[in-house]
Design a protein around this motif. Structure first.
Motif, PDB file in Angstrom:
ATOM      1  N   TYR A  79      -8.165  -3.799   2.760  1.00 42.44           N
ATOM      2  CA  TYR A  79      -7.175  -2.933   3.410  1.00 42.44           C
ATOM      3  C   TYR A  79      -7.762  -2.493   4.744  1.00 42.44           C
ATOM      4  O   TYR A  79      -8.983  -2.555   4.934  1.00 42.44           O
ATOM      5  N   GLU A  80      -7.031  -2.136   5.731  1.00 41.79           N
ATOM      6  CA  GLU A  80      -5.586  -2.032   5.857  1.00 41.79           C
ATOM      7  C   GLU A  80      -5.163  -3.117   6.844  1.00 41.79           C
ATOM      8  O   GLU A  80      -5.637  -3.148   7.961  1.00 41.79           O
ATOM      9  N   THR A  95      -1.305  -3.799   2.605  1.00 40.57           N
ATOM     10  CA  THR A  95      -0.629  -3.468   3.852  1.00 40.57           C
ATOM     11  C   THR A  95       0.412  -2.386   3.667  1.00 40.57           C
ATOM     12  O   THR A  95       1.067  -2.308   2.621  1.00 40.57           O
ATOM     13  N   HIS A 145       0.838  -1.195   0.000  1.00 33.85           N
ATOM     14  CA  HIS A 145       0.000   0.000   0.000  1.00 33.85           C
ATOM     15  C   HIS A 145       0.874   1.248   0.000  1.00 33.85           C
ATOM     16  O   HIS A 145       1.540   1.545   0.987  1.00 33.85           O
ATOM     17  N   HIS A 167      -8.337   5.137   1.916  1.00 33.40           N
ATOM     18  CA  HIS A 167      -7.462   4.436   0.989  1.00 33.40           C
ATOM     19  C   HIS A 167      -6.628   5.415   0.191  1.00 33.40           C
ATOM     20  O   HIS A 167      -5.514   5.102  -0.191  1.00 33.40           O
TER      21      HIS A 167
END
Length: 262
Positions: A210-211, A231, A9, A262
């Motif tokens: 996520y997350e 992640t 991420h 996000h």
């Protein structure tokens, strides 16, 4: 953990300033196979790697990416002052084209490219898609466009873009006609939106959540039936230290900022 089931991420965000070339390069070096980045447009309409429209959190400035040309942005240091110092990381805002040059050297990488709603609202869907498509052309087969804005994904599909993924704000939308019409390659959602009793194995779409911060949490979601987990701690979940050496994976929460957006 299986690197094909993890998504880095904003690169290796827990150890490097997010959405920067060092964060992406470090994620790849750690063994990542999937990387997610965020796109805002500069004031002159160039696709840049940047999550927020405002620059306070990432650059300690009181203006926005829209106030600067692409050339000007590439002189601005991204160091996330709440987490790092200028002395730790002297890395600047980069263009999507620069990131594409790096990804092109690694054909095994899938690149999730989030088109941010602030830029869509300011420049319009067509202009944002024009800028992104131009930059992504060399690695189009490696890229998946994702967004909270379903309209820009519909436009991308009409233009012949093969791989798109909506990001949900409501879990019930996963069964909507709007999502089905996109024929998505995948769907992104926050883990907090998923009802505890949902039978994820029965979904018709590949789900990316996520997350996720720990190996135990990642294993939980993968066992429930999600396709991939996203992640900030890609290196840690792959058992790699900041120095590139293998380490034992712990279950600590990430120290990285960013919240649930996000």
């Amino acid at each position: 953990m299986d690197p094909t089931r993890l998504v880095a991420h904003r690169g290796w965000q827990n150890r490097y300033p997010e959405n920067t070339l060092p964060a992406i390069a470090a994620a790849i070096a750690a063994g990542a196979r999937n990387i997610e980045i965020d796109i805002q447009l500069s004031g002159d309409g160039i696709a840049m790697l940047f999550h927020d429209a405002r620059m306070e959190r990432l650059c300690q400035r009181h203006d926005s990416v829209f106030d600067h040309s692409a050339d000007e942005l590439q002189d601005i240091v991204v160091f996330e002052p709440e987490r790092f110092s200028r002395q730790q990381f002297d890395t600047t805002v980069c263009t999507l084209a620069q990131a594409v040059e790096l990804i092109a050297e690694h054909p095994q990488i899938n690149l999730y490219v989030e088109l941010k709603k602030q830029s869509i609202a300011r420049f319009g869907r067509s202009s944002v898609l024009d800028a992104v498509e131009q930059a992504l052309a060399p690695i189009k087969h490696q890229a998946i466009l994702i967004s909270f804005d379903f309209g820009i994904l519909r436009l991308a599909r009409r233009r012949g873009w093969k791989r798109v993924g909506p990001i949900l704000t409501l879990w019930r939308n996963i069964r909507s006609k709007t999502v089905a019409a996109l024929e998505p390659d995948c769907i992104f959602t926050n883990t907090q939106l998923i009802p505890k009793r949902s039978r994820l194995q029965k979904l018709r779409y590949r789900l990316v959540v996520y997350e996720v911060s720990s190996e135990d949490e990642a294993s939980y979601w993968l066992e429930r039936g999600v396709h991939q987990v996203e992640t900030f701690r890609i290196g840690e979940l792959l058992g790699v230290g900041a120095d590139g050496r293998a380490v034992a994976v712990d279950g600590c929460d990430a120290s990285a900022s960013g919240g649930h957006d996000h």
